[in-house]
Design a protein around this motif. Sequence first.
Motif, PDB file in Angstrom:
ATOM      1  N   ALA A  10       0.476  -1.084   0.484  1.00  0.00           N
ATOM      2  CA  ALA A  10      -0.201   0.060   0.034  1.00  0.00           C
ATOM      3  C   ALA A  10       1.129   1.489   0.010  1.00  0.00           C
ATOM      4  CB  ALA A  10      -0.932  -0.170   0.702  1.00  0.00           C
ATOM      5  N   ALA A  11       2.156   1.307   0.715  1.00  0.00           N
ATOM      6  CA  ALA A  11       2.470   2.536   0.430  1.00  0.00           C
ATOM      7  C   ALA A  11       3.810   2.488  -0.616  1.00  0.00           C
ATOM      8  CB  ALA A  11       3.914   2.250   1.718  1.00  0.00           C
ATOM      9  N   GLY A  12       3.516   1.328  -1.031  1.00  0.00           N
ATOM     10  CA  GLY A  12       4.316   1.553  -3.147  1.00  0.00           C
ATOM     11  C   GLY A  12       5.718   1.319  -2.687  1.00  0.00           C
ATOM     12  N   LEU A  13       6.034  -0.041  -1.413  1.00  0.00           N
ATOM     13  CA  LEU A  13       7.393  -0.582  -1.534  1.00  0.00           C
ATOM     14  C   LEU A  13       7.993  -1.442  -1.992  1.00  0.00           C
ATOM     15  CD1 LEU A  13       7.510   1.011   2.716  1.00  0.00           C
ATOM     16  CD2 LEU A  13       8.696   2.178   1.282  1.00  0.00           C
ATOM     17  N   ILE A  14       7.477  -2.268  -1.797  1.00  0.00           N
ATOM     18  CA  ILE A  14       7.587  -3.342  -2.096  1.00  0.00           C
ATOM     19  C   ILE A  14       6.475  -3.523  -3.631  1.00  0.00           C
ATOM     20  CG2 ILE A  14       8.063  -4.717  -0.519  1.00  0.00           C
ATOM     21  CD1 ILE A  14       5.506  -6.213  -0.333  1.00  0.00           C
ATOM     22  N   THR A  15       6.371  -4.489  -4.653  1.00  0.00           N
ATOM     23  CA  THR A  15       5.599  -4.856  -5.433  1.00  0.00           C
ATOM     24  C   THR A  15       5.856  -7.178  -5.334  1.00  0.00           C
ATOM     25  OG1 THR A  15       5.349  -4.828  -7.810  1.00  0.00           O
ATOM     26  CG2 THR A  15       7.663  -5.485  -7.051  1.00  0.00           C
ATOM     27  N   GLU A  16       4.390  -7.340  -5.614  1.00  0.00           N
ATOM     28  CA  GLU A  16       4.063  -8.491  -6.736  1.00  0.00           C
ATOM     29  C   GLU A  16       5.235  -8.844  -7.195  1.00  0.00           C
ATOM     30  OE1 GLU A  16       0.822 -12.371  -6.127  1.00  0.00           O
ATOM     31  OE2 GLU A  16       0.682  -9.820  -4.801  1.00  0.00           O
ATOM     32  N   THR A  17       5.515 -10.408  -7.634  1.00  0.00           N
ATOM     33  CA  THR A  17       6.245 -10.969  -8.340  1.00  0.00           C
ATOM     34  C   THR A  17       6.589 -12.499  -8.660  1.00  0.00           C
ATOM     35  OG1 THR A  17       9.068 -10.967  -9.182  1.00  0.00           O
ATOM     36  CG2 THR A  17       8.808 -10.852  -7.094  1.00  0.00           C
ATOM     37  N   THR A  18       7.285 -12.755  -9.383  1.00  0.00           N
ATOM     38  CA  THR A  18       7.347 -14.275  -9.322  1.00  0.00           C
ATOM     39  C   THR A  18       8.395 -14.611  -9.033  1.00  0.00           C
ATOM     40  OG1 THR A  18       5.580 -14.968 -10.923  1.00  0.00           O
ATOM     41  CG2 THR A  18       7.336 -16.784 -10.466  1.00  0.00           C
ATOM     42  N   VAL A  19       8.411 -15.344  -7.863  1.00  0.00           N
ATOM     43  CA  VAL A  19      10.417 -16.397  -7.665  1.00  0.00           C
ATOM     44  C   VAL A  19       9.652 -18.099  -7.962  1.00  0.00           C
ATOM     45  CG1 VAL A  19      12.145 -16.212  -6.468  1.00  0.00           C
ATOM     46  CG2 VAL A  19      10.715 -14.342  -6.350  1.00  0.00           C
ATOM     47  N   GLU A  62       7.168 -19.528  -8.041  1.00  0.00           N
ATOM     48  CA  GLU A  62       5.773 -18.929  -6.482  1.00  0.00           C
ATOM     49  C   GLU A  62       5.791 -17.514  -6.568  1.00  0.00           C
ATOM     50  OE1 GLU A  62       8.579 -20.853  -3.615  1.00  0.00           O
ATOM     51  OE2 GLU A  62       7.404 -23.094  -4.038  1.00  0.00           O
ATOM     52  N   ARG A  63       5.031 -17.547  -5.649  1.00  0.00           N
ATOM     53  CA  ARG A  63       4.226 -15.750  -5.324  1.00  0.00           C
ATOM     54  C   ARG A  63       5.204 -15.010  -4.175  1.00  0.00           C
ATOM     55  NH1 ARG A  63       0.286 -15.800  -2.280  1.00  0.00           N
ATOM     56  NH2 ARG A  63       0.927 -14.099  -0.651  1.00  0.00           N
ATOM     57  N   GLY A  64       6.077 -14.253  -4.681  1.00  0.00           N
ATOM     58  CA  GLY A  64       6.907 -13.139  -4.299  1.00  0.00           C
ATOM     59  C   GLY A  64       6.664 -12.040  -4.248  1.00  0.00           C
ATOM     60  N   TYR A  65       7.676 -11.046  -3.227  1.00  0.00           N
ATOM     61  CA  TYR A  65       8.169 -10.023  -3.976  1.00  0.00           C
ATOM     62  C   TYR A  65       9.148  -9.235  -3.623  1.00  0.00           C
ATOM     63  CZ  TYR A  65       2.942 -10.187  -1.609  1.00  0.00           C
ATOM     64  OH  TYR A  65       2.056 -10.621  -1.509  1.00  0.00           O
ATOM     65  N   ALA A  66       9.653  -8.224  -3.827  1.00  0.00           N
ATOM     66  CA  ALA A  66      10.357  -7.265  -4.525  1.00  0.00           C
ATOM     67  C   ALA A  66      10.297  -5.745  -4.082  1.00  0.00           C
ATOM     68  CB  ALA A  66      10.808  -7.177  -5.983  1.00  0.00           C
ATOM     69  N   ALA A  67      11.311  -5.004  -3.451  1.00  0.00           N
ATOM     70  CA  ALA A  67      11.399  -3.828  -3.016  1.00  0.00           C
ATOM     71  C   ALA A  67      11.260  -3.371  -4.478  1.00  0.00           C
ATOM     72  CB  ALA A  67      12.708  -3.850  -2.561  1.00  0.00           C
ATOM     73  N   THR A  68      10.865  -1.509  -3.819  1.00  0.00           N
ATOM     74  CA  THR A  68      10.559  -1.460  -4.895  1.00  0.00           C
ATOM     75  C   THR A  68      12.239   0.425  -4.825  1.00  0.00           C
ATOM     76  OG1 THR A  68       9.477  -0.004  -4.061  1.00  0.00           O
ATOM     77  CG2 THR A  68       8.304  -1.260  -5.527  1.00  0.00           C
ATOM     78  N   GLU A  69      11.894   0.706  -5.971  1.00  0.00           N
ATOM     79  CA  GLU A  69      12.909   2.157  -5.937  1.00  0.00           C
ATOM     80  C   GLU A  69      12.893   2.636  -5.063  1.00  0.00           C
ATOM     81  OE1 GLU A  69      16.402   3.765  -7.101  1.00  0.00           O
ATOM     82  OE2 GLU A  69      15.646   2.310  -7.816  1.00  0.00           O
ATOM     83  N   THR A  70      11.546   2.989  -4.892  1.00  0.00           N
ATOM     84  CA  THR A  70      11.345   3.721  -3.519  1.00  0.00           C
ATOM     85  C   THR A  70      11.925   3.475  -2.360  1.00  0.00           C
ATOM     86  OG1 THR A  70       9.168   4.374  -4.377  1.00  0.00           O
ATOM     87  CG2 THR A  70       8.915   4.916  -2.077  1.00  0.00           C
ATOM     88  N   ALA A  71      11.444   2.326  -2.098  1.00  0.00           N
ATOM     89  CA  ALA A  71      12.179   1.131  -0.478  1.00  0.00           C
ATOM     90  C   ALA A  71      13.848   1.149  -0.630  1.00  0.00           C
ATOM     91  CB  ALA A  71      11.560   0.009  -0.678  1.00  0.00           C
ATOM     92  N   ARG A  72      14.131   1.060  -1.937  1.00  0.00           N
ATOM     93  CA  ARG A  72      15.329   1.258  -1.897  1.00  0.00           C
ATOM     94  C   ARG A  72      15.977   2.951  -1.350  1.00  0.00           C
ATOM     95  NH1 ARG A  72      16.910  -4.027  -3.949  1.00  0.00           N
ATOM     96  NH2 ARG A  72      14.943  -4.061  -5.131  1.00  0.00           N
TER      97      ARG A  72
END
Length: 142
Positions: A109-118, A121-131
Amino acid sequence: MQTVRDDDGKRYVLVKRSGESSRVRDPATGEERYLPNDAVTFEGVSPLVAAASGVSEPLRRAVTAVHDDRSLGLLVELVDRDAVSVVELLAAYDLCESDLHGLLSEFRAAGLITETTVHGERGYAATETAREAVATLRGEQE
């Protein structure tokens, strides 16, 4: 306190107003200066919102989404590890499924991560905002 803008549109927090000038504080730097009264326009923004605007947007997002050391640690791990599957997150950390889901939902919700596939399997990755936020917290950038 109130917020004002100068002739160039820059926002300040009004500290004190006298007959000819106003003492204002720059929310980004905390520096105070005097401006002629005819060079400032009052606006309806909360002075607390104006003060917060001096902090970078990525850092404000992280601060509002992180509630304790565990949630900060999870965000840092997601930044450092790139994409991580949910299964791996559950196995690696001392978070139950509902706690993990709650934190990930707040980060999304804060735009810090995005859903992805790893690895399929379902997973998450950090966004540039989080970095950017984590880099600022670590003192790597300002």
